[in-house]
Design a protein around this motif. Structure first.
Motif, short mmCIF file in Angstrom:
data_model
loop_
_atom_site.label_atom_id
_atom_site.label_comp_id
_atom_site.label_asym_id
_atom_site.label_seq_id
_atom_site.Cartn_x
_atom_site.Cartn_y
_atom_site.Cartn_z
N ASN A 151 -8.62 1.55 -3.10
CA ASN A 151 -8.48 2.90 -3.64
C ASN A 151 -9.16 3.03 -4.99
O ASN A 151 -9.83 4.03 -5.27
N GLU A 152 -9.00 2.04 -5.84
CA GLU A 152 -9.63 2.05 -7.16
C GLU A 152 -11.15 1.99 -7.03
O GLU A 152 -11.87 2.67 -7.76
N LEU A 153 -11.65 1.21 -6.11
CA LEU A 153 -13.09 1.11 -5.88
C LEU A 153 -13.64 2.46 -5.42
O LEU A 153 -14.68 2.91 -5.92
N GLN A 154 -12.95 3.13 -4.52
CA GLN A 154 -13.39 4.45 -4.06
C GLN A 154 -13.37 5.46 -5.22
O GLN A 154 -14.28 6.27 -5.35
N ARG A 155 -12.33 5.41 -6.04
CA ARG A 155 -12.23 6.31 -7.18
C ARG A 155 -13.38 6.07 -8.15
O ARG A 155 -13.99 7.00 -8.67
N THR A 156 -13.70 4.81 -8.37
CA THR A 156 -14.78 4.45 -9.30
C THR A 156 -16.13 4.92 -8.77
O THR A 156 -16.96 5.40 -9.53
N LYS A 157 -16.34 4.79 -7.47
CA LYS A 157 -17.61 5.22 -6.88
C LYS A 157 -17.80 6.73 -6.99
O LYS A 157 -18.93 7.21 -7.13
N ALA B 215 -4.66 -1.11 -3.01
CA ALA B 215 -4.82 -0.62 -4.37
C ALA B 215 -6.24 -0.85 -4.88
O ALA B 215 -6.85 0.03 -5.51
N VAL B 216 -6.78 -2.02 -4.60
CA VAL B 216 -8.15 -2.34 -5.03
C VAL B 216 -9.15 -1.45 -4.32
O VAL B 216 -10.09 -0.92 -4.93
#
Length: 62
Positions: free
Chosen positions: A18-24, A15-16
Motif C-alpha cells: 500500500n505504501e509503495l502504491q501511495r508513493t508511486k 502495508a508495504v
C-alpha cells in the motif's frame, strides 16, 4: 469494527504494498515546487528592498 484475520507477515506485506502504491502516485517534490514557483512568478516585482527598516515598519503597524 471487524479485523481481518491475517498473520503478521501478510499484514506487513500488505502495508508495504500500500505504501509503495501511495508513493508511486505521489507528485514528486520537484514538480510540486515548480508549481509553487510558477504561481509566485505571476506576481509583479515591486522593486522595493525588504531590508531591516522594511520589516521594522511592518511591526510598527501591528
Amino acid at each position: 469494527m471487524v479485523l481481518k484475520r491475517k498473520d503478521l507477515t501478510e499484514t506487513i506485506r500488505e502495508a508495504v504494498e500500500n505504501e509503495l502504491q501511495r508513493t508511486k502516485k505521489a507528485i514528486p517534490l520537484v514538480e510540486r515546487l515548480k508549481a509553487l514557483g510558477d504561481e509566485y512568478a505571476k506576481y509583479p516585482r515591486t522593486g522595493e528592498k525588504a531590508d531591516k527598516a522594511f520589516y521594522d515598519d511592518l511591526g510598527d503597524n501591528l
